[in-house]
Design a protein around this motif. Structure first.
Motif, mmCIF file in Angstrom:
data_model
loop_
_atom_site.group_PDB
_atom_site.id
_atom_site.type_symbol
_atom_site.label_atom_id
_atom_site.label_comp_id
_atom_site.label_asym_id
_atom_site.label_seq_id
_atom_site.Cartn_x
_atom_site.Cartn_y
_atom_site.Cartn_z
ATOM 1 N N ALA A 1 -10.646 7.751 -9.283
ATOM 2 C CA ALA A 1 -10.643 6.450 -8.607
ATOM 3 C C ALA A 1 -9.216 6.085 -8.212
ATOM 4 C CB ALA A 1 -11.216 5.376 -9.533
ATOM 5 N N CYS A 2 -9.100 5.426 -7.068
ATOM 6 C CA CYS A 2 -7.793 4.898 -6.653
ATOM 7 C C CYS A 2 -8.031 3.614 -5.869
ATOM 8 C CB CYS A 2 -6.987 5.911 -5.863
ATOM 9 S SG CYS A 2 -7.747 6.538 -4.367
ATOM 10 N N PHE A 3 -7.355 2.578 -6.288
ATOM 11 C CA PHE A 3 -7.569 1.257 -5.715
ATOM 12 C C PHE A 3 -6.249 0.674 -5.221
ATOM 13 C CE2 PHE A 3 -10.827 1.899 -8.945
ATOM 14 C CZ PHE A 3 -11.973 1.710 -8.177
ATOM 15 N N THR A 4 -6.207 0.365 -3.947
ATOM 16 C CA THR A 4 -5.075 -0.297 -3.288
ATOM 17 C C THR A 4 -3.728 0.338 -3.616
ATOM 18 O OG1 THR A 4 -4.837 -2.021 -4.983
ATOM 19 C CG2 THR A 4 -6.336 -2.481 -3.165
ATOM 20 N N MET A 5 -3.697 1.678 -3.602
ATOM 21 C CA MET A 5 -2.439 2.355 -3.870
ATOM 22 C C MET A 5 -2.061 3.376 -2.802
ATOM 23 S SD MET A 5 -3.416 5.653 -4.700
ATOM 24 C CE MET A 5 -2.031 6.368 -5.513
ATOM 25 N N LEU A 6 -3.017 3.805 -1.991
ATOM 26 C CA LEU A 6 -2.720 4.861 -1.023
ATOM 27 C C LEU A 6 -1.610 4.475 -0.055
ATOM 28 C CD1 LEU A 6 -6.313 6.097 -0.185
ATOM 29 C CD2 LEU A 6 -4.536 7.360 -1.418
ATOM 30 N N HIS A 7 -1.538 3.218 0.339
ATOM 31 C CA HIS A 7 -0.501 2.794 1.292
ATOM 32 C C HIS A 7 0.901 2.873 0.703
ATOM 33 C CE1 HIS A 7 -1.697 -0.917 -0.818
ATOM 34 N NE2 HIS A 7 -0.427 -1.267 -0.668
ATOM 35 N N HIS A 8 1.014 3.081 -0.608
ATOM 36 C CA HIS A 8 2.321 3.266 -1.246
ATOM 37 C C HIS A 8 2.765 4.728 -1.250
ATOM 38 C CE1 HIS A 8 2.908 -0.833 -2.524
ATOM 39 N NE2 HIS A 8 1.669 -0.864 -2.969
ATOM 40 N N VAL B 1 3.621 -8.659 5.451
ATOM 41 C CA VAL B 1 4.570 -9.561 4.787
ATOM 42 C C VAL B 1 4.648 -9.260 3.294
ATOM 43 C CG1 VAL B 1 4.968 -11.976 4.150
ATOM 44 C CG2 VAL B 1 4.420 -11.384 6.513
ATOM 45 N N ILE B 2 3.510 -9.062 2.670
ATOM 46 C CA ILE B 2 3.475 -8.756 1.232
ATOM 47 C C ILE B 2 4.247 -7.479 0.932
ATOM 48 C CG2 ILE B 2 1.931 -8.035 -0.644
ATOM 49 C CD1 ILE B 2 -0.157 -9.970 0.551
ATOM 50 N N HIS B 3 4.323 -6.584 1.895
ATOM 51 C CA HIS B 3 4.960 -5.292 1.674
ATOM 52 C C HIS B 3 6.370 -5.180 2.251
ATOM 53 C CE1 HIS B 3 0.796 -4.363 0.758
ATOM 54 N NE2 HIS B 3 1.281 -3.396 0.012
ATOM 55 N N LEU B 4 6.993 -6.285 2.630
ATOM 56 C CA LEU B 4 8.371 -6.216 3.123
ATOM 57 C C LEU B 4 9.255 -5.554 2.073
ATOM 58 C CD1 LEU B 4 8.875 -9.677 4.861
ATOM 59 C CD2 LEU B 4 8.683 -7.426 5.944
ATOM 60 N N GLY B 5 9.954 -4.519 2.481
ATOM 61 C CA GLY B 5 10.827 -3.793 1.565
ATOM 62 C C GLY B 5 10.106 -2.774 0.706
ATOM 63 N N ASP B 6 8.789 -2.700 0.802
ATOM 64 C CA ASP B 6 7.984 -1.716 0.075
ATOM 65 C C ASP B 6 7.616 -0.567 1.005
ATOM 66 O OD1 ASP B 6 7.860 -3.279 -2.198
ATOM 67 O OD2 ASP B 6 5.792 -3.917 -1.904
ATOM 68 N N THR B 7 7.179 0.514 0.412
ATOM 69 C CA THR B 7 6.564 1.577 1.195
ATOM 70 C C THR B 7 5.226 1.054 1.706
ATOM 71 O OG1 THR B 7 7.591 3.275 -0.162
ATOM 72 C CG2 THR B 7 5.631 3.929 1.085
ATOM 73 N N LEU B 8 4.973 1.236 2.991
ATOM 74 C CA LEU B 8 3.710 0.814 3.582
ATOM 75 C C LEU B 8 3.279 1.839 4.626
ATOM 76 C CD1 LEU B 8 1.381 -1.137 4.009
ATOM 77 C CD2 LEU B 8 2.844 -2.463 5.539
ATOM 78 N N VAL B 9 2.359 2.709 4.222
ATOM 79 C CA VAL B 9 1.794 3.723 5.106
ATOM 80 C C VAL B 9 0.282 3.529 5.082
ATOM 81 C CG1 VAL B 9 1.597 6.192 5.612
ATOM 82 C CG2 VAL B 9 3.699 5.292 4.576
ATOM 83 N N PRO B 10 -0.225 2.669 5.965
ATOM 84 C CA PRO B 10 -1.663 2.364 5.957
ATOM 85 C C PRO B 10 -2.530 3.588 6.245
ATOM 86 C CG PRO B 10 -0.448 0.825 7.342
ATOM 87 C CD PRO B 10 0.487 1.923 6.984
#
Length: 185
Positions: A97-104, A141-150
């Motif tokens: 299982a993986c939840f809301t982590m792939l975009h990181h 916005v929540i991911h400003l400065g974070d890795t974000l690869v949708p």
């Protein structure tokens, strides 16, 4: 994760959403089996919920500070490692299982490697189940400065099949994409 993202993911509101919205929508009546691997638990909100649903849970987390925190707070096996190079033998788990982590995960190629590794560590007939966010202004916005690869819901079925999965089901819903797939066998 940046401070805002961390705050949202640690909130009681997020925990309630995971329990009453995310898990019912993604897992429904899916049987993950009795030996489950969670990828990228982060703060452990989903891990706490999964631990109450499955007999044995292992969580694989890349961030050392989260690993230390999860080991202190939870009674599940927490392994420090990278989901694109999992430290587990082939056919180790009945479910992944993986939840809301792939975009990181910092590149689509690495996401594909994660999918291939998930298939490798699943037992034949095992299920991959997960969810990830979809791009909108709030998400950015929540991911400003974070890795974000949708993850693009339109290409996800082919990517999961290329990783070795069958019975792929991708369900794009507002602000999220939910998916399940099965390892042949």
């Amino acid at each position: 994760m940046n401070l805002l993202h961390n705050r949202i993911c640690a909130s009681p509101k997020w925990a309630e959403y995971v329990r009453t919205g995310l898990f019912p929508a993604v897992l429904g009546d899916i049987d993950l089996g009795d030996d489950v691997l969670e990828l990228g638990p982060g703060l452990g909100v989903t891990t706490r919920q999964l631990a109450g649903r499955v007999p044995r849970l292992t969580a694989l987390e890349v961030d050392e500070k989260y690993v230390a925190r999860l080991r202190r707070e939870l009674d599940v096996e927490i392994v420090h490692g990278d989901a694109t190079e999992m430290p587990f033998p082939d056919a180790s788990f009945t479910g992944v299982a993986c939840f809301t982590m792939l975009h990181h995960v910092p590149a689509p190629e690495l996401q594909d490697r994660l999918f291939a590794e998930a298939c490798r560590v699943l037992r034949p007939g095992g299920v991959l189940a997960g969810s990830d966010g979809r791009v909108n202004l709030r998400f950015r916005v929540i991911h400003l400065g974070d890795t974000l690869v949708p993850v693009d819901p339109a290409t996800l079925p082919a990517r999961l099949e290329a990783a070795g999965f069958t019975d792929v089901n991708v369900n794009p819903v507002p602000r999220r994409v939910h998916f399940t797939a099965r390892k042949p066998g």
